[in-house]
Design a protein around this motif. Structure first.
Motif, mmCIF file in Angstrom:
data_model
loop_
_atom_site.group_PDB
_atom_site.id
_atom_site.type_symbol
_atom_site.label_atom_id
_atom_site.label_comp_id
_atom_site.label_asym_id
_atom_site.label_seq_id
_atom_site.Cartn_x
_atom_site.Cartn_y
_atom_site.Cartn_z
ATOM 1 N N THR A 95 28.993 48.668 42.283
ATOM 2 C CA THR A 95 28.144 48.179 43.360
ATOM 3 C C THR A 95 27.077 49.213 43.700
ATOM 4 N N THR A 96 25.837 48.879 43.386
ATOM 5 C CA THR A 96 24.704 49.762 43.663
ATOM 6 C C THR A 96 23.891 49.262 44.856
ATOM 7 N N ASP A 97 24.272 48.128 45.397
ATOM 8 C CA ASP A 97 23.472 47.474 46.439
ATOM 9 C C ASP A 97 24.360 46.947 47.562
ATOM 10 N N GLU A 98 25.292 47.754 48.014
ATOM 11 C CA GLU A 98 26.290 47.294 48.977
ATOM 12 C C GLU A 98 25.642 46.638 50.192
ATOM 13 N N ASN A 99 26.085 45.403 50.455
ATOM 14 C CA ASN A 99 25.549 44.642 51.573
ATOM 15 C C ASN A 99 26.582 43.620 52.017
ATOM 16 N N PRO A 100 27.450 43.995 52.953
ATOM 17 C CA PRO A 100 28.524 43.096 53.401
ATOM 18 C C PRO A 100 28.012 41.758 53.921
ATOM 19 N N GLU A 101 26.822 41.759 54.524
ATOM 20 C CA GLU A 101 26.280 40.505 55.050
ATOM 21 C C GLU A 101 25.961 39.529 53.917
ATOM 22 N N GLN A 102 25.442 40.055 52.807
ATOM 23 C CA GLN A 102 25.159 39.179 51.672
ATOM 24 C C GLN A 102 26.444 38.669 51.031
ATOM 25 N N VAL A 103 27.455 39.528 50.933
ATOM 26 C CA VAL A 103 28.727 39.088 50.376
ATOM 27 C C VAL A 103 29.326 37.985 51.245
ATOM 28 N N ALA A 104 29.246 38.147 52.557
ATOM 29 C CA ALA A 104 29.762 37.121 53.462
ATOM 30 C C ALA A 104 29.005 35.801 53.278
ATOM 31 N N LEU A 105 27.690 35.895 53.057
ATOM 32 C CA LEU A 105 26.910 34.686 52.817
ATOM 33 C C LEU A 105 27.347 34.004 51.523
ATOM 34 N N ILE A 106 27.526 34.795 50.467
ATOM 35 C CA ILE A 106 27.981 34.246 49.190
ATOM 36 C C ILE A 106 29.331 33.551 49.349
ATOM 37 N N GLN A 107 30.239 34.185 50.065
ATOM 38 C CA GLN A 107 31.560 33.589 50.274
ATOM 39 C C GLN A 107 31.439 32.195 50.869
ATOM 40 N N ARG A 108 30.650 32.076 51.894
ATOM 41 C CA ARG A 108 30.563 30.808 52.613
ATOM 42 C C ARG A 108 29.758 29.757 51.850
ATOM 43 N N VAL A 109 28.690 30.202 51.197
ATOM 44 C CA VAL A 109 27.882 29.255 50.424
ATOM 45 C C VAL A 109 28.687 28.691 49.254
ATOM 46 N N THR A 110 29.400 29.566 48.535
ATOM 47 C CA THR A 110 30.171 29.096 47.376
ATOM 48 C C THR A 110 31.316 28.194 47.814
ATOM 49 N N TRP A 111 31.967 28.544 48.898
ATOM 50 C CA TRP A 111 33.058 27.708 49.425
ATOM 51 C C TRP A 111 32.545 26.317 49.763
ATOM 52 N N ALA A 112 31.418 26.264 50.476
ATOM 53 C CA ALA A 112 30.856 24.973 50.870
ATOM 54 C C ALA A 112 30.373 24.190 49.654
ATOM 55 N N TYR A 113 29.747 24.884 48.695
ATOM 56 C CA TYR A 113 29.243 24.179 47.520
ATOM 57 C C TYR A 113 30.382 23.554 46.713
ATOM 58 N N LEU A 114 31.432 24.314 46.473
ATOM 59 C CA LEU A 114 32.529 23.785 45.658
ATOM 60 C C LEU A 114 33.217 22.609 46.345
ATOM 61 N N ARG A 115 33.353 22.667 47.653
ATOM 62 C CA ARG A 115 33.942 21.530 48.363
ATOM 63 C C ARG A 115 33.036 20.305 48.261
ATOM 64 N N HIS A 116 31.735 20.542 48.241
ATOM 65 C CA HIS A 116 30.781 19.447 48.060
ATOM 66 C C HIS A 116 30.841 18.897 46.634
ATOM 67 N N ALA A 117 30.746 19.802 45.646
ATOM 68 C CA ALA A 117 30.683 19.373 44.240
ATOM 69 C C ALA A 117 31.982 18.720 43.785
ATOM 70 N N LEU A 118 33.099 19.124 44.376
ATOM 71 C CA LEU A 118 34.390 18.544 44.010
ATOM 72 C C LEU A 118 34.753 17.355 44.895
ATOM 73 N N ASP A 119 33.799 16.912 45.704
ATOM 74 C CA ASP A 119 33.949 15.713 46.535
ATOM 75 C C ASP A 119 35.106 15.833 47.530
ATOM 76 N N ILE A 120 35.178 17.007 48.172
ATOM 77 C CA ILE A 120 36.188 17.235 49.210
ATOM 78 C C ILE A 120 35.580 17.068 50.589
ATOM 79 N N ASP A 121 34.390 17.672 50.764
ATOM 80 C CA ASP A 121 33.712 17.660 52.062
ATOM 81 C C ASP A 121 32.235 17.939 51.828
#
Length: 310
Positions: free
Chosen positions: A260-286
């Motif tokens: 990790t050369t670009d540590e940014n906890p805020e960006q990691v938190a954004l990735i966590q939430r975006v990917t979670w929401a996307y997969l639930r959408h793409a897998l027709d859960i929510d």
């Protein structure tokens, strides 16, 4: 930037589960992480970047498992923990062996489910996604329909898998040909790919300062090279661009890892939430959570990333 998600749950993580694979020269070692409660759990099969292992990507794996997914991680032959010699005859085929690792996991879901205490009967096998970072993104992409021009057969290899219903590609290589450095063209012919048949729904995530670790010397282009999987594949629905992020995308390879050369906890938190929401959408859960992500990112006064969709 606050993006709400459902309440997290305790998780269980079991390693190293061994899958017999005599054709690969050594057995495949796998880690399975899952919430301790809940049923009909969707599955993510995750492919690590070059050199990493099933020990990596805790910031993603822990979050996904705590929020309702079963995450399965293989250790590919290019892992530093395997320590494969550079002149090993398997080395030129590692790009393909990685895909075979992922398919073996899909073939052995019964065995993996039984190996995790309390997981039996809780998997939703109709909802399986794949994800991968860097080299792992190409591995996941193969399952989604990306085709590699095999230098041995001189043909494009179709290694897609109908069991995979969605995918996420993190900081993944773009097209080959003139985009490659002379070094990459000579030593990494598997980077000559076609995205034309990558039709499975997917999300692409890039950093706008991702010039790829210099030691790899892969492309003559800049960070926009990593956007090719979005712009050139019919199945890629959305692109998340993180401002200021490099190849580690703020720190997804692990907690406090040297990569990790670009540590940014805020960006990691954004990735966590975006990917979670996307997969639930793409897998027709929510679908509501994914719609909320779009709204939040578009209305943010000083966003740390931009989300666009076709």
């Amino acid at each position: 930037m606050e993006i709400k998600n459902n309440t997290s749950s305790p998780i269980v993580s079991v390693k190293q589960i061994v899958l017999s694979a005599p054709w690969r020269g050594e057995d495949l070692r796998v880690r399975v992480s899952a919430p301790t409660t809940g049923g009909n759990l969707p599955i993510i099969v995750f492919s690590h970047g070059s050199g990493s292992s099933l020990e990596g990507y805790g910031p993603l794996v822990d979050f996904w498992a705590a929020h309702g997914f079963v995450v399965i991680q293989p250790t590919h032959l290019d892992s530093r923990t395997v320590n494969l010699p550079k002149d090993d005859p398997r080395t030129p085929r590692i790009w393909r062996s990685r895909v075979e690792d992922m398919k073996l996991i899909l073939d052995q879901l019964d065995f993996l489910e039984a190996a995790v205490p309390g997981l039996s009967g809780r998997l939703d096998r109709s909802r399986i996604a794949t994800a991968g970072h860097s080299f792992g993104g190409q591995t996941a992409g193969n399952l989604l329909g990306l085709r590699v021009f095999n230098p041995e057969t001189k043909k494009e290899e179709d290694l897609s898998d109908s069991r995979i219903k969605a995918g996420i590609l993190f900081a993944t290589a773009g097209q080959g040909g003139d985009s490659l450095t002379p070094f990459a063209a000579e030593n990494m012919p598997h980077l000559n790919v076609s995205f034309a048949h990558m039709t499975t729904p997917s999300l692409v995530i890039v950093g706008d300062q991702d010039y790829v670790p210099q030691k790899y010397q892969l492309t003559v282009r800049g960070p926009e090279w990593m956007t090719d999987p979005y712009f050139l594949s019919p199945g890629a629905e959305s692109l998340l661009t993180l401002f200021g992020a490099e190849h580690s995308l703020g720190g997804i390879p692990g907690y406090e890892v040297k990569e990790t050369t670009d540590e940014n906890p805020e960006q990691v938190a954004l990735i966590q939430r975006v990917t979670w929401a996307y997969l639930r959408h793409a897998l027709d859960i929510d679908h509501a959570s994914w719609s909320a992500i779009h709204k939040t990112l578009s209305e943010s006064v000083s966003p740390i990333g931009r989300l666009e969709s076709k």
